[in-house]
Scaffold this motif. Structure first.
Motif, short mmCIF file in Angstrom:
data_model
loop_
_atom_site.label_atom_id
_atom_site.label_comp_id
_atom_site.label_asym_id
_atom_site.label_seq_id
_atom_site.Cartn_x
_atom_site.Cartn_y
_atom_site.Cartn_z
N ASN A 166 17.71 -4.90 -10.67
CA ASN A 166 16.17 -4.37 -10.69
C ASN A 166 15.20 -5.05 -9.91
N LEU A 167 15.76 -5.65 -8.71
CA LEU A 167 14.78 -6.35 -7.65
C LEU A 167 15.16 -5.64 -6.33
N PHE A 168 13.66 -5.20 -5.79
CA PHE A 168 14.06 -4.53 -4.24
C PHE A 168 13.12 -5.26 -3.42
N LEU A 169 13.26 -5.27 -2.00
CA LEU A 169 12.61 -5.94 -1.03
C LEU A 169 12.05 -4.87 -0.10
N MET A 170 11.01 -5.25 0.33
CA MET A 170 10.46 -4.34 1.57
C MET A 170 10.01 -5.40 2.80
N ALA A 230 10.58 2.54 1.49
CA ALA A 230 9.79 2.96 0.12
C ALA A 230 10.40 4.06 -0.27
N GLU A 231 10.97 5.02 0.43
CA GLU A 231 11.52 6.46 -0.12
C GLU A 231 12.79 6.14 -0.89
N TYR A 232 13.74 5.22 -0.48
CA TYR A 232 14.97 4.56 -1.01
C TYR A 232 14.69 3.93 -2.14
N ILE A 233 13.69 2.97 -2.52
CA ILE A 233 13.43 2.31 -3.57
C ILE A 233 12.79 3.29 -4.64
N VAL A 234 12.06 4.34 -4.24
CA VAL A 234 11.55 5.18 -5.28
C VAL A 234 12.70 6.00 -5.91
N LYS A 235 13.64 6.40 -4.99
CA LYS A 235 14.80 7.23 -5.41
C LYS A 235 15.51 6.33 -6.30
N ILE A 262 0.76 -1.13 0.18
CA ILE A 262 0.09 0.08 -0.03
C ILE A 262 0.93 1.39 0.08
N LEU A 263 1.85 1.06 0.97
CA LEU A 263 2.77 2.46 0.80
C LEU A 263 3.61 2.56 -0.37
N SER A 264 4.07 1.48 -1.08
CA SER A 264 4.83 1.83 -2.08
C SER A 264 3.91 2.40 -3.33
N ALA A 265 2.57 1.86 -3.28
CA ALA A 265 1.57 2.34 -4.37
C ALA A 265 1.43 3.88 -4.14
N ILE A 266 1.36 4.38 -2.79
CA ILE A 266 0.96 5.71 -2.58
C ILE A 266 2.34 6.43 -2.93
N ARG A 267 3.35 6.00 -2.56
CA ARG A 267 4.65 6.95 -2.92
C ARG A 267 4.95 6.96 -4.39
N PHE A 268 5.00 5.90 -5.22
CA PHE A 268 5.14 5.78 -6.58
C PHE A 268 4.25 6.71 -7.31
N GLN A 269 2.77 6.71 -6.89
CA GLN A 269 2.03 7.51 -7.43
C GLN A 269 2.14 8.93 -7.21
N GLN A 270 2.74 9.21 -6.18
CA GLN A 270 2.97 10.45 -5.57
C GLN A 270 4.23 11.14 -6.22
N ARG A 271 5.32 10.41 -6.47
CA ARG A 271 6.80 10.84 -6.75
C ARG A 271 7.14 10.66 -8.12
N MET A 272 6.40 9.81 -8.83
CA MET A 272 7.00 9.47 -10.40
C MET A 272 5.84 9.86 -11.53
N THR A 273 6.43 10.06 -12.62
CA THR A 273 5.62 10.07 -13.58
C THR A 273 6.00 9.29 -14.68
N ASN A 274 5.10 8.96 -15.79
CA ASN A 274 5.21 7.96 -16.54
C ASN A 274 5.65 6.54 -16.25
N ILE A 275 4.83 6.29 -14.94
CA ILE A 275 5.21 5.04 -14.34
C ILE A 275 3.86 3.96 -14.68
N ASP A 276 4.34 2.89 -14.59
CA ASP A 276 2.93 1.90 -14.90
C ASP A 276 3.45 0.86 -13.48
N MET A 329 16.92 5.24 -12.07
CA MET A 329 16.85 4.41 -13.36
C MET A 329 16.29 5.26 -14.50
N GLN A 330 14.95 5.89 -14.12
CA GLN A 330 14.24 6.54 -15.14
C GLN A 330 15.11 7.77 -15.65
N SER A 331 15.43 8.63 -14.63
CA SER A 331 16.01 9.95 -15.18
C SER A 331 17.44 9.85 -15.72
#
Length: 581
Positions: A434-438, A458-463, A46-60, A468-470
């Motif tokens: 490209n594999l991360f664990l929580m 979650a913040e670390y993984i989003v970074k 749930i936390l990952s979904a919230i943070r990826f939605q908040q902090r990234m664009t062009n993300i599936d 990777m994207q940028s």
């Protein structure tokens, strides 16, 4: 580092110069599409979904969850007495206040309801696919992607992603105890993590147990909670305990509730209506939550071997347990451990020692020989006739997953994790790009909220995914040397703590090595994760160029190229420095 996809021929001569470097024809923030698949919809997912939605664009972003809804272990477990083992006001996201808990240690159904509320509030249910179970995952080195196999309604299908995120936790794979004859028992057999007695509240399911004799195997957190809650509802109880355990007194409850005007000697953890009404005031709640989290974060010295705090807490526990077993003085000698307080997870459980001390309860320490159709046979030949047998025997905490995760080179994660699991900063493993664990190995805490760790994971993984994207990276893989250094650090850290005492704990591998816990406090984790050491990783680039700065692109931003959006965004939310006095 040169890309693996750059082509380099024989050494160039004056007549054979390599082609001149040409910057990319793209804006620096025209980010390439990326796909992240997350496995699990508990607190981490749930936390990952919230943070990826908040902090990234062009993300599936997509979540596959094997259960029929969100909640993870809080959906899986429905046993009597299920409750939070730390103050509920710490057991919630930092950005999402919930003030109306029924008590300091909220019930399982309350926690699950709050998770459902958060999912709907932040509109992340759209990313979730329930009754979808991961059965296989394999990294494609040439493509830099993961292929996952998912089982849904009896059929399997494949999906691919740039990044695979495992949010399956440590306490999600329950198992029956390996005791001879278990399946031959003719009474009612239930497991704490598969409490299928009735479809509603547990009290409804046991309303006809007033004339039943119930056996409970296990005295971990689920076992003590079940015993305390179930005892008043049944005729007789027999608890089978293979090891001793500390029972947490209600210390600190009064102090934590002083801010609400509570008498500090009052150890009742249930809130009154007046107290809940006071907490509806945002400022009152802010101060209350802050005070409780401050208190929880002050306990780290408890886990340091021979510390003064450890000695004081042991005396407090001993005195409390002696008082609560006064009706059966022999019980104190049977249950109090010789290992240190906090060697294994503590569970505040008012009423457990009182239940054990009751005349209709037997506390059995003789090992179980076998289960018979009528009950339990002990190694000394005695037999207990039972109507109900409850197995509060926990989970598979080996970190050996019931599916293959195959990394670079064809080795599975289970093979990589022999003789014990290890993950750099608890987050990633070499050979598995490209594999991360929580909430993987090295994540757990014992004196503060695990959600503090999860939020920073979650913040670390989003970074990492944003990097990777940028920077147009095909793969990110932690270096083997970094994982070895992390494991060396863990191995050197834990001997100074109480965790290496002789207790049986899910924190440890079979060889006694502590693998489940973070080597430090929750506050230490916040500091450690704040600024990732990107030099601890190896990278491959998407573009076939030897220039590591190709991601700088054409020299402009996408807003400039399209003449859209805010072209002075740097003036928004300016960090204004304070003027020194």
């Amino acid at each position: 580092m040169f890309s693996r996809f750059s082509s380099f021929g024989r050494q160039s001569t004056l007549s054979e110069q390599p082609p001149a470097y040409t910057p990319g024809d793209f804006s620096i923030d025209d980010y390439t599409p990326m796909k992240v698949i997350c496995i699990g919809a508990g607190f981490s997912g749930i936390l990952s979904a919230i943070r990826f939605q908040q902090r990234m664009t062009n993300i599936d972003f997509k979540i596959y969850e094997k259960a029929d809804g969100v909640g993870g272990t809080w959906r899986l477990n429905r046993y009597p007495g299920l409750a939070c083992d730390i103050p509920s006001h710490c057991y919630q996201y930092s950005f999402e206040d919930q003030s109306q808990w029924s008590g300091l240690f909220s019930t399982g159904p309350e926690i699950l309801a709050n998770m459902e509320r958060i999912v709907d509030k932040y509109k992340v249910r759209k990313y979730m696919h329930f009754n979808h179970e991961l059965t296989h995952a394999k990294y494609d080195e040439a493509a830099g992607t993961w292929t996952v196999r998912i089982k849904h309604e009896g059929t399997e299908f494949e999906d691919t992603c740039d990044v695979l995120l495992l949010c399956i936790g440590s306490l999600s794979r329950w198992h029956w105890p390996e005791i001879e004859g278990l399946r031959e028992f003719q009474g009612r057999l239930v497991h704490s993590a598969q409490w299928d007695v009735g479809g509603g509240a547990w009290e409804e399911g046991v309303k006809d147990w007033g004339d039943k004799t119930v056996g409970i195997i296990g005295n971990g957190s689920s076992g003590v909670q079940i015993a305390a809650a179930l005892h008043p509802k049944i005729k007789k109880m027999v608890t089978y305990s293979r090891s001793r355990t500390w029972i947490c007194p209600s210390f600190g409850v009064g102090k934590m509730l002083e801010g609400l005007g509570r008498d500090p000697t009052d150890t009742d953890s249930v809130f009154t209506k007046e107290e809940r009404d006071r907490l509806k005031d945002p400022e009152v709640f802010r101060k209350f939550r802050h005070a409780i989290e401050h208190e929880m974060n002050s306990f780290h010295s408890l886990i340091i071997r021979d510390s003064e705090t450890q000695k004081v807490s042991r005396k407090l526990f001993e005195d409390n347990m002696k008082k609560d077993t006064a009706r059966k003085p022999e019980l104190y000698g049977q249950i109090v451990p010789d290992w240190a307080v906090f060697c294994r997870r503590l569970t505040p459980c008012a009423g457990y020692l009182e239940a054990l001390s009751a005349e209709n309860t037997t506390y059995e320490t003789t090992p179980i020989q076998r289960i018979t159709p009528k009950g339990v046979e002990l190694t000394d030949g005695r037999h207990d006739d039972l109507d109900v047998l409850v197995c509060a025997t926990g989970f598979d905490v080996s970190y050996h997953y019931p599916f293959d995760v195959i990394g670079r080179g064809g080795r599975t994660l289970n093979e990589r994790w022999k003789p014990h699991a290890e993950a750099y900063l608890s987050l990633c493993v070499d050979e598995f790009p490209n594999l991360f664990l929580m909430y993987g190995p090295g994540s757990g805490t014992n004196t503060a909220s695990i959600l503090v760790v999860l939020e920073n994971q979650a913040e670390y993984i989003v970074k990492a995914v944003r990097k990777m994207q940028s920077e147009r990276l095909k793969s990110v893989e932690v270096k083997r040397e970094a994982v070895k250094d992390w494991s060396e650090h863990m191995g050197a850290y834990f001997p100074k703590t109480v965790y290496t005492d002789s207790c049986h704990s899910w924190y440890k591998a079979p060889d006694g090595r502590v693998v489940g816990l973070y080597p430090g406090s929750a506050l230490h984790c916040v500091r450690a994760f704040a600024n990732p050491r990107w030099e601890d990783y190896d990278y491959e680039r998407v573009d076939k160029t030897s220039n590591r700065l190709y991601w700088l692109g054409s020299g402009q931003t996408e807003n400039e190229r399209t003449q859209t959006g805010d072209l002075a965004w740097y003036l928004n939310n300016v960090d204004v420095p304070p003027i020194p006095e």
